[in-house]
Scaffold this motif. Structure first.
Motif, mmCIF file in Angstrom:
data_model
loop_
_atom_site.group_PDB
_atom_site.id
_atom_site.type_symbol
_atom_site.label_atom_id
_atom_site.label_comp_id
_atom_site.label_asym_id
_atom_site.label_seq_id
_atom_site.Cartn_x
_atom_site.Cartn_y
_atom_site.Cartn_z
ATOM 1 N N ARG A 167 0.793 -1.217 -0.017
ATOM 2 C CA ARG A 167 -0.058 -0.028 -0.061
ATOM 3 C C ARG A 167 0.751 1.316 0.023
ATOM 4 O O ARG A 167 0.703 2.241 -0.721
ATOM 5 N N SER A 168 2.059 1.273 0.829
ATOM 6 C CA SER A 168 2.821 2.372 0.700
ATOM 7 C C SER A 168 3.533 2.530 -0.608
ATOM 8 O O SER A 168 3.613 3.704 -0.757
ATOM 9 N N TYR A 222 -6.425 -4.027 -5.590
ATOM 10 C CA TYR A 222 -5.862 -3.076 -6.437
ATOM 11 C C TYR A 222 -6.532 -3.180 -7.791
ATOM 12 O O TYR A 222 -6.272 -2.185 -8.566
ATOM 13 N N LEU A 223 -7.479 -3.966 -8.220
ATOM 14 C CA LEU A 223 -8.103 -3.923 -9.481
ATOM 15 C C LEU A 223 -9.037 -2.413 -9.417
ATOM 16 O O LEU A 223 -9.139 -1.804 -10.442
ATOM 17 N N PHE A 224 -9.757 -2.210 -8.301
ATOM 18 C CA PHE A 224 -10.473 -1.390 -7.931
ATOM 19 C C PHE A 224 -9.545 0.135 -8.141
ATOM 20 O O PHE A 224 -10.145 1.178 -8.738
ATOM 21 N N VAL A 225 -8.558 -0.158 -7.753
ATOM 22 C CA VAL A 225 -7.535 1.144 -7.599
ATOM 23 C C VAL A 225 -7.205 1.389 -9.241
ATOM 24 O O VAL A 225 -7.159 2.727 -9.824
ATOM 25 N N VAL A 226 -6.720 0.524 -9.877
ATOM 26 C CA VAL A 226 -6.342 0.551 -11.289
ATOM 27 C C VAL A 226 -7.572 1.142 -11.947
ATOM 28 O O VAL A 226 -7.453 1.886 -12.966
ATOM 29 N N SER A 286 -7.680 8.360 -0.551
ATOM 30 C CA SER A 286 -9.159 8.087 -1.114
ATOM 31 C C SER A 286 -8.936 7.038 -2.318
ATOM 32 O O SER A 286 -9.935 6.291 -2.511
ATOM 33 N N LEU A 287 -7.877 7.175 -3.046
ATOM 34 C CA LEU A 287 -7.910 6.441 -4.333
ATOM 35 C C LEU A 287 -7.683 4.997 -3.977
ATOM 36 O O LEU A 287 -7.860 3.931 -4.679
ATOM 37 N N LEU A 288 -6.766 4.827 -2.747
ATOM 38 C CA LEU A 288 -6.533 3.475 -2.371
ATOM 39 C C LEU A 288 -7.567 2.900 -1.384
ATOM 40 O O LEU A 288 -7.450 1.700 -0.916
ATOM 41 N N SER A 289 -8.534 3.759 -1.150
ATOM 42 C CA SER A 289 -9.419 3.333 -0.200
ATOM 43 C C SER A 289 -10.614 2.262 -0.834
ATOM 44 O O SER A 289 -11.441 2.902 -2.077
ATOM 45 N N VAL A 290 -10.593 1.087 -0.579
ATOM 46 C CA VAL A 290 -11.507 0.210 -1.331
ATOM 47 C C VAL A 290 -12.383 -0.434 -0.160
ATOM 48 O O VAL A 290 -11.980 -1.049 0.774
ATOM 49 N N THR A 291 -13.656 -0.366 -0.299
ATOM 50 C CA THR A 291 -14.725 -0.974 0.718
ATOM 51 C C THR A 291 -15.633 -2.076 0.030
ATOM 52 O O THR A 291 -15.399 -2.169 -1.194
#
Length: 170
Positions: A77-78, A138-142, A95-100
């Motif tokens: 994550r870092s 990380y699929l959501f982040v991409v 917020s881009l890395l936040s996945v719920t």
């Protein structure tokens, strides 16, 4: 009486301890975890460890494995956050890395492209450790990066900052 089973506050401390133990990511009360496969693996490790005697060798081994997995997730994550910040997303990185559990893919047509980029990141960079199984998170982040037209720049930056090294090099 203080020992009454009807005391609603009697288990307050135990509840906090349970919350800590069921934290599946690296920080306490992290609301961003999803019910993905890697979350279930960690959760199952925690459940098994909690059923063991704390003085046992198995408990110590599982405790170490849980700690190691959490540290690895924190490191990944870092790395992502570092690249996002380098791309100019200082205020938006978290917020881009936040996945719920409520996160969705912005456009179903992006799903294939997001998978391709994520796979390419895992194969052509060291942004993920070698033993890392790709996380749905990380699929959501991409997908978000594709929507922001920043996915290609993210890949380029990841390739520069975390280049793939031959397996013998560190």
């Amino acid at each position: 009486p203080l020992c009454s089973n009807n005391n609603p506050y009697a288990s307050f401390g135990a509840t906090l301890a349970r919350d800590e133990e069921q934290n599946l990511w690296s920080t306490p009360h992290d609301v961003t975890h999803t019910e993905a496969d890697d979350d279930r693996v960690l959760y199952n490790m925690i459940v098994v460890r909690n059923q063991l005697d704390k003085d046992s060798e198995e408990w110590q081994k599982l405790n170490y494995d849980i700690y190691t997995l959490r540290q690895t997730r924190k490191e990944v994550r870092s790395r992502w956050k570092h690249i996002l910040e380098d791309l100019g997303f200082q205020k938006e990185a978290d917020s881009l890395l936040s996945v719920t559990k409520l996160s969705t893919i912005s456009d179903s047509q992006n799903m294939g492209k997001a998978r391709d980029i994520l796979l390419k990141l895992s194969e052509e960079t060291n942004i993920f450790p070698t033993s890392w199984e790709l996380s749905e998170r990380y699929l959501f982040v991409v997908d978000r990066l594709i929507a922001l037209d920043a996915a290609d720049e993210f890949f380029k930056m990841a390739s520069m900052v975390y280049p793939k090294r031959p397996s013998g090099e560190r």
